[in-house]
Design an enzyme around this catalytic site. Structure first.
Site, PDB file in Angstrom:
ATOM      1  N   LYS A   1       0.857  -1.197   0.000  1.00 50.42           N
ATOM      2  CA  LYS A   1       0.000   0.000   0.000  1.00 50.42           C
ATOM      3  C   LYS A   1       0.890   1.243   0.000  1.00 50.42           C
ATOM      4  O   LYS A   1       1.950   1.253   0.652  1.00 50.42           O
ATOM      5  CB  LYS A   1      -0.886  -0.056   1.245  1.00 50.42           C
ATOM      6  CG  LYS A   1      -1.994   0.984   1.328  1.00 50.42           C
ATOM      7  CD  LYS A   1      -2.859   0.700   2.570  1.00 50.42           C
ATOM      8  CE  LYS A   1      -4.003   1.696   2.736  1.00 50.42           C
ATOM      9  NZ  LYS A   1      -4.847   1.368   3.912  1.00 50.42           N
TER      10      LYS A   1
ATOM     11  N   SER B   1      -9.743   1.375   3.046  1.00 51.00           N
ATOM     12  CA  SER B   1      -8.877   2.189   2.197  1.00 51.00           C
ATOM     13  C   SER B   1      -7.826   1.393   1.423  1.00 51.00           C
ATOM     14  O   SER B   1      -7.250   1.923   0.483  1.00 51.00           O
ATOM     15  CB  SER B   1      -8.171   3.234   3.060  1.00 51.00           C
ATOM     16  OG  SER B   1      -7.288   2.600   3.966  1.00 51.00           O
TER      17      SER B   1
ATOM     18  N   SER C   1      -9.839  -1.176   7.119  1.00 49.25           N
ATOM     19  CA  SER C   1      -9.266  -0.872   5.807  1.00 49.25           C
ATOM     20  C   SER C   1      -8.546  -2.031   5.120  1.00 49.25           C
ATOM     21  O   SER C   1      -8.203  -1.938   3.952  1.00 49.25           O
ATOM     22  CB  SER C   1      -8.309   0.317   5.904  1.00 49.25           C
ATOM     23  OG  SER C   1      -9.044   1.513   5.920  1.00 49.25           O
TER      24      SER C   1
END
Lengths: 490, 500
Positions: B80, B156, B180
């Site tokens: 990420k 996310s 997330s």
């Protein structure tokens, strides 16, 4: 009416002490002073994204030690909090500090004032990180340079209760605190390097017409010398009284304001007209854990606390029979105290050792412009000075010769024994020699001899002087006096 | 050959060890698929093609010469883009604020992957600073759900989830502050695990809410997730909140799980109003599978669950408002080119640099911490947080783990919730409690809706029970007739890709 009033000065002091740790409070960058800008920085003290603080255990230990020495209660759970404000020298735009659980609370600092000893209550002791520095570029350019070498260095904040009631007490408080932190090895407390910063909170309690009024509190920011503390408080006391006479504004009505201090004029000036409602939005620092010192660790630390300045001073008076003044001089710094104790122990004559340290040695150091900040700064070692003390105390040399020997020791680095030997300074106690010098002196000074016999005891000095001169200082003065007195009373 | 990418990481390792393929071949296939598909999916913000290939070749050479290799040797991995990488790639957090930020350090987890000989092929899209549940709040545009390009991948960690679901990489790292990792894993039909707080070092994870953030693995199978967790878990002296205890051998811990003796709790509060009927049905079916194998199912209460969203959005935003204060244009990151003095520079830089959701959360958090409101909001939220933790402690005294839905609905369409932040916040309703309680949570696929969208089953356990959750998840994968995504079938986009 106004001449019936009484005015009491009320001062509380916040003192920031720069700590003597090798590394910063939350990263492993070196704490340094005077290096080129931004040479002691890392992602942590630069506040870069994603990096995390890790507590410097040594800073915590030194902080707890200071709190203990101040008699504070050590919190069983101490935590870190973020204090938010925006400024370019604060890379994260929050400072990691301690808000509601400082490492220590509720202590005392005993100070010595001209009026005697007094205990000033300590409200709290906590640790926090320092900010960097802004250097405003010269030449009126619209830019500032940020130096983050200092950012993240550990500061100890010590806050007193408003127990200080005079300029002298304020000074005594500051010097005592400096003495304490240097004794503990917590800080070098070098004033020139800004290792101590003082922020007095000042107001007056004016008693008149049977009522007592508190004037608005003024906080003075960032004072960095004892002189500035004294002068700024004295100025504020005058200014606040004049303002009171003019406005009769009370603390309740006006609250607290922040003023700056100009060291050139000795005056304070308005920094923020009205206290900006500073909301620091304190909240617990989630990147650090609560610190819970173990009882055994605290106990051990308590036991390693050195003897504190006033206790040491009292002991010197009690054990060695020193005067208050000398004991004060000998405990002014931990280095001085350690040196003296070494000389006292090695010479076996503490009182004589005290005289040699406070007079002979102090004079020589003064003349050479040497101040002792570490053991290495003393121009002769404690054991060498002790040898000299022994030589004088045992009568090997006299005091006068001792002074000479000390100078030679400092200049040449040789020991007292070597110098006495080489210079032939050892006293003569040989009866034959002494009598010869006495005869000569009496023959050369018939007048004083007659005066002495007629009862003028002070005439002996002239004759003694002659003998010492003739013997080049080697005649043992005690024996000479004895024999001379006997001779003259025959 | 793109069929290599149908393999799990564990299968890739075996194939490389047997000499059937090479790291270079795998990494090249991964990069080729990203090249072909990512224009439509948007999972990656950056890739490191040349470097990744060079690293893969180096690992192949080491393998050929018989050198010992790490547990991820040669496997393509994505991370990420809120994880710092010192390899020259930017770490943007999908924010204009950091669009050119290159960290001079790598996150602990990135170092661990590199040390385990994994090959990082690129960095994945996210909601700006990990704030969001749909990956729509990205300065680089949204990521699309590989199962349905009209739908969000969740967030996310939507980029990481989509990259794994589209079989661009077998493994990816996400971060989970309120769901997330788990929610996009659920929406994309993969396995996602949020470890116990402190199990994985946060060093180098750009902070959103420090007391809630945790990095975790995303993969198509529980076994692969365990492989990656084993690499990243463990103490790190640079993170004071990282736990000292060494992690267990997760493979052994998974093997030790005996489903027939499992006591599973179903939190009553997770099966009430607002839960989509299809999701409810799929989740109950999955739990029934455990019951049929002999597991005992009991209903449990989490009485403070209704307050979780409120408490979470105070704690998380308060910490965020503080963590994001450093982005001021002074030392790094975006600085407004035009400004009138310092304060104006701060304001303009932040106004230009942050997106709406980030600004909204900074404002909420600043308010919650303000003098006069602190006690009523932040302090009260901390009290609720303790009560939520206690709910879990009590429930987990009765059962080994809890099971329920991840999200009230399957993946929603773009724009469906962007106009109503509160609706968006409520999509985290079942996941945020685990962060508040610091316990581990896992999402494992349990079927697809009639619209073909994947749905995940959530498993929650006591602190450090990752091995149990992963073992139970693997059992479910096998019981469902495949491992992870395989039981769900393949996203259609992979077949549109054609034979390359």
């Amino acid at each position: 009416m106004s001449d019936e009033r009484s005015v009491r000065l009320v001062v509380g002091l916040e003192v920031h002490v720069h700590m003597k740790t090798r590394t910063k409070l939350f990263c492993s960058c070196a704490t340094s002073f005077g290096d080129p800008p931004n040479t002691h920085c890392c992602p942590v003290c630069l506040g870069m994204p994603g990096v995390l603080p890790v507590m410097n255990r040594e800073a915590y230990r030194l902080g707890v030690m200071t709190a203990m020495a101040l008699g504070c209660t050590i919190n069983e759970r101490t935590k870190w909090d973020r204090k938010h404000y925006y400024y370019p020298d604060l890379p994260k735009n929050y400072q990691i500090s301690q808000y509601d659980r400082p490492l220590g609370e509720h202590g005392l600092l005993e100070i010595e004032t001209p009026a005697g000893r007094k205990a000033v209550r300590i409200l709290r002791v906590h640790l926090e990180e320092d900010a960097g520095k802004l250097n405003h570029a010269p030449g009126g350019e619209e830019c500032s340079e940020v130096d983050l070498n200092r950012a993240g260095t550990p500061l100890l904040e010590i806050v007193s209760e408003p127990d200080i009631t005079s300029v002298e007490e304020a000074r005594a408080y500051c010097t005592s605190l400096r003495q304490l932190v240097t004794y503990l090895g917590v800080s070098e407390a070098n004033m020139q390097m800004g290792h101590m910063r003082f922020e007095p909170n000042i107001n007056l309690h004016v008693a008149e017409h049977g009522e007592t009024f508190a004037t608005p509190i003024v906080e003075l920011k960032n004072l960095n010398s004892f002189r500035a503390v004294e002068r700024s408080i004295a100025f504020e006391a005058r200014r606040q009284l004049a303002e009171w006479d003019e406005t009769h504004r009370t603390l309740k009505a006006a609250g607290k304001t922040t003023r700056g201090y100009n060291d050139d004029t000795g005056e304070t000036f308005v920094q923020r007209e009205k206290e900006e409602a500073h909301d620091y939005r304190y909240f617990p620092e989630p990147d650090l854990v609560v610190v819970t010192p173990e009882a055994s660790w605290l106990e051990e630390l308590q036991q390693t606390l050195p003897e504190l300045p006033l206790a040491k001073k009292d002991r010197f008076v009690r054990e060695f029979g020193l005067g208050e003044y000398d004991a004060g001089v000998l405990t002014a710094t931990i280095e001085m105290a350690r040196y003296f104790e070494a000389v006292a122990a090695a010479s076996g004559s503490p009182k004589a050792a005290a005289n040699w340290v406070t007079q002979g040695l102090a004079r020589e150091m003064n003349e050479r412009g040497v101040t002792a900040e570490s053991e290495a700064d003393f121009p002769v070692t404690a054991s060498h000075l002790a040898e000299l003390v022994r030589a004088v105390e045992s009568g090997t040399i006299n005091k006068q010769a001792g002074d000479k020997v000390l100078r030679a020791m400092i200049d040449t680095g040789r020991t007292a024994g070597e110098i006495i030997e080489a210079e032939g300074l050892a006293q003569t106690s040989d009866a034959g020699d002494l009598d010869r010098w006495i005869e000569e002196a009496l023959a050369a000074n018939p007048g004083p001899a007659a005066d002495y016999r007629a009862g003028k005891k002070q005439a002996l000095g002239r004759i003694m002087g002659h003998i010492m001169k003739a013997s080049k200082g080697k005649a043992n003065p005690r024996l000479v006096t004895e024999r001379l007195e006997k001779k003259l009373s025959e | 050959m793109s069929e290599w990418l149908d393999m799990t990481a564990c299968q890739m390792k075996a194939a490389m060890a047997a000499g059937r393929t090479s790291s270079r071949e795998l990494v090249a296939a991964s990069l080729a698929r990203i090249e072909r598909l990512d224009g439509r999916i948007g999972a990656f913000l950056s890739t490191r093609g040349e470097q990744a290939l060079a690293e893969a070749e180096a690992i192949d050479r080491r393998r050929a010469s018989g050198e010992p290799l790490g547990p991820l040797a040669g496997v393509p991995v994505a991370v990420k883009d809120n994880l710092c990488t010192a390899d020259g790639l930017a770490t943007t957090c999908a924010s204009r604020m950091l669009e050119n930020f290159r960290a001079p350090y790598s996150a602990h987890v990135v170092e661990r992957i590199v040390a385990a000989d994994g090959v990082i092929v690129g960095k994945c899209n996210l909601d700006e600073f990990a704030m969001g549940s749909s990956t729509e709040n990205s300065s680089s545009g949204p990521t699309r759900n590989p199962w349905s390009l009209d739908c969000v991948p969740g967030g996310s960690s939507g980029g990481s989830a989509a990259a794994v679901a589209a079989r661009m990489v077998p493994l990816a790292l996400g971060s989970d502050t309120g769901g997330s990792i788990r929610q996009p894993a659920s929406h994309c039909g993969i396995v996602g695990l949020k470890p116990t707080y402190g199990r994985v070092s946060r060093y180098g994870l750009v902070a959103f809410a420090s007391s809630l953030d945790q990095i975790g693995p995303m993969a198509r199978t529980a076994e692969d997730a365990a492989l990656l967790l084993g690499v990243i878990a463990g103490h790190d002296a640079r993170d004071a909140t990282s736990v000292a205890e060494a992690p267990p051998d997760y493979a052994a811990a998974m093997d030790a799980v005996d489903v027939s003796r499992l006591r599973i709790g179903m939190p009553r509060e997770y099966f009430g109003e607002g839960l989509d009927a299809e999701v409810d049905q799929l989740v109950r079916e999955a739990i029934r599978t455990f019951a049929e194998a002999g597991a005992e199912i009991v209903e449990v209460d989490l009485p403070h669950a209704p307050y979780a969203v409120a408490a979470y959005y105070l704690v998380a935003t308060a910490e965020a408002s503080s963590n994001l204060a450093r982005y001021d244009g002074v030392h790094y990151g975006r600085r407004a080119s035009e400004h009138a003095g310092l304060v104006d520079m701060y304001s303009r830089s932040r106004a230009e640099g942050f997106g709406d959701e980030v600004k909204r959360r900074i404002m909420l958090g600043t308010y919650a911490l303000s003098s006069g409101y602190y006690d009523a909001y932040y302090l009260k939220a901390l009290k609720v947080r303790r009560l939520i933790k206690r709910d879990f402690d009590r429930a987990l005294e009765q059962v080994d783990c809890l099971m329920g839905p991840i999200c009230p609905t399957a993946a929603f369409r773009f724009g469906e919730k962007t106009e109503d932040p509160l609706q968006m916040y409520l999509s985290d309703i079942y996941t945020i409690s685990a962060n508040l309680a610091t316990i581990p949570g896992l999402s494992v696929p349990c079927g697809r809706t009639s619209a073909g969208l994947p749905v995940g089953l959530q498993m929650l356990g006591d602190v450090f029970s990752e091995g149990l959750l992963l073992g139970a998840a693997r059992w479910l994968e096998r019981a469902r007739g495949g491992e992870g995504g395989d039981a769900l079938g393949r996203p259609a986009i992979l077949d549109e890709e054609g034979v390359a």
